[in-house]
Design a protein around this motif. Structure first.
Motif, PDB file in Angstrom:
ATOM      1  N   LYS A   4      12.744  -1.940 -13.446  1.00 55.09           N
ATOM      2  CA  LYS A   4      13.796  -2.906 -13.694  1.00 55.09           C
ATOM      3  C   LYS A   4      13.727  -3.343 -15.146  1.00 55.09           C
ATOM      4  CE  LYS A   4      15.998  -6.723 -11.325  1.00 55.09           C
ATOM      5  NZ  LYS A   4      15.855  -7.795 -10.345  1.00 55.09           N
ATOM      6  N   CYS A  64      20.794  -1.677 -11.530  1.00 47.62           N
ATOM      7  CA  CYS A  64      20.658  -2.386 -12.812  1.00 47.62           C
ATOM      8  C   CYS A  64      21.128  -1.546 -13.992  1.00 47.62           C
ATOM      9  CB  CYS A  64      19.212  -2.786 -13.052  1.00 47.62           C
ATOM     10  SG  CYS A  64      18.598  -4.021 -11.893  1.00 47.62           S
ATOM     11  N   HIS A  89      22.835  -4.212 -15.719  1.00 44.84           N
ATOM     12  CA  HIS A  89      22.153  -5.493 -15.906  1.00 44.84           C
ATOM     13  C   HIS A  89      22.535  -6.064 -17.275  1.00 44.84           C
ATOM     14  CE1 HIS A  89      18.720  -8.201 -16.590  1.00 44.84           C
ATOM     15  NE2 HIS A  89      18.501  -8.156 -15.289  1.00 44.84           N
ATOM     16  N   GLU A 140      23.837  -6.145 -10.475  1.00 48.33           N
ATOM     17  CA  GLU A 140      23.850  -7.471 -11.004  1.00 48.33           C
ATOM     18  C   GLU A 140      24.324  -7.463 -12.462  1.00 48.33           C
ATOM     19  OE1 GLU A 140      19.621  -8.955 -11.933  1.00 48.33           O
ATOM     20  OE2 GLU A 140      19.245  -7.341 -10.462  1.00 48.33           O
ATOM     21  N   THR A 141      25.329  -8.270 -12.704  1.00 50.30           N
ATOM     22  CA  THR A 141      25.898  -8.448 -14.025  1.00 50.30           C
ATOM     23  C   THR A 141      25.810  -9.923 -14.388  1.00 50.30           C
ATOM     24  OG1 THR A 141      27.887  -8.114 -15.381  1.00 50.30           O
ATOM     25  CG2 THR A 141      28.225  -8.745 -13.085  1.00 50.30           C
ATOM     26  N   HIS A 177      23.757 -12.264 -12.372  1.00 47.61           N
ATOM     27  CA  HIS A 177      22.439 -12.582 -12.923  1.00 47.61           C
ATOM     28  C   HIS A 177      22.676 -13.611 -14.025  1.00 47.61           C
ATOM     29  CE1 HIS A 177      18.393 -11.574 -14.744  1.00 47.61           C
ATOM     30  NE2 HIS A 177      19.025 -12.064 -15.799  1.00 47.61           N
TER      31      HIS A 177
END
Length: 302
Positions: A4, A64, A89, A140-141, A177
């Motif tokens: 990640k 991500c 991400h 997740e953005t 996020h």
């Protein structure tokens, strides 16, 4: 195994400890609304079986970056109890644009920057994945001002706005996020017009922000860090959040709940967080679990 982005790697203490034991099962089943099975030890089958044995019957696998989003989509297609969310991400966007000589914890390692054209190409892949029926979220953005400095803000804002558009066009939940960027995240959602469904992953705000999210109908997903001694703001937030907007997640293998902090997290540990949420709300465990189960199905449309 894919990693990640840097923010989460720094958060998770990795001491090589054995996996925590199975908690007492929940009487009412719930879903893990945000996990990273591709970053966890063992097989997907084993992870799902352990989760189901304690009442965690559905998981949302979150991408991500481009490679991780493809993996999420493939995995959701292969397993009936897995749904996918796909995105770049927020720390990934500036790496694509400006490059990352040191690797920065990203999946691709060291690389040269490709400018906005490269970011647009990556976003086009996310857009295509978001159209798939087993992909139920775009995320997740969002924004992360903890790891990315001022030089990366423009790329993050551009990417976030594009993800909002992707989520709206495909009718998918927007999974956010938000790290040290509350005001800008809320402002951009207002400016762009939020999708019908917005989920604040690993909710990190306080009671006041929880009331703002409630007014806007945004879901708030709480992770294992609600059990940390320093996280009174999260316990205050979950106490005032409407029951119909509560979700739970692991963000595994990160954010393992107390008393296992520092050991590997996984979807089967969700019951610990559900019980902490119920305690903070002074509510019955089964009542909170029932709300979470219904909310997750509604948010992700399964």
């Amino acid at each position: 195994m894919p990693q990640k982005p840097e923010r989460q790697q720094k958060d998770q203490r990795k001491d090589g400890s054995a996996a925590p034991p199975l908690p007492e099962p929940l009487a009412v089943p719930v879903a893990d609304s945000h996990t990273h099975l591709d970053m966890q030890e063992g097989s997907v089958e084993d992870a799902l079986a352990k989760a189901a044995s304690v009442g965690v019957t559905t998981v949302v696998q979150v991408g991500c970056d481009v490679n991780g989003s493809h993996w999420a989509a493939r995995t959701a297609a292969a397993y009936d109890t897995v749904w996918a969310a796909v995105a770049l991400h927020p720390n990934e966007a500036p790496r694509i644009v400006h490059g990352d000589p040191g690797g920065g914890g990203s999946r691709q390692g060291a690389r040269e920057g490709g400018g906005t054209a490269a970011l647009d190409a990556a976003l086009a892949e996310i857009d295509a994945l978001a159209a798939l029926p087993h992909v139920r979220g775009v995320g997740e953005t969002g924004l992360d001002y903890y790891r990315t400095g001022p030089e990366g803000v423009e790329a993050q804002h551009y990417s976030f706005r594009r993800h909002i558009d992707i989520a709206k066009r495909h009718g998918k939940a927007l999974v956010i996020h938000d790290r040290e960027a509350h005001a800008d995240v809320l402002r951009i959602l207002d400016e762009e017009g939020a999708p019908d469904t917005v989920v604040f992953h690993c909710y990190s705000g306080d009671e006041e922000m929880a009331r703002t999210c409630a007014d806007k109908g945004y879901y708030m997903s709480f992770a294992g860090n609600i059990t940390y001694k320093s996280a009174q703001n999260l316990r205050d937030a979950v106490a005032v959040a409407p029951a119909e907007l509560l979700l739970v997640e692991t963000d595994a293998p990160f954010l393992t709940p107390v008393p296992y902090r520092g050991r590997p997290n996984a979807p089967y540990l969700v019951p610990i967080t559900v019980r902490a949420m119920a305690e903070a709300r002074k509510a019955a465990e089964d009542e909170v679990a029932a709300a979470i189960g219904a909310n997750t199905a509604r948010a992700f449309g399964y």
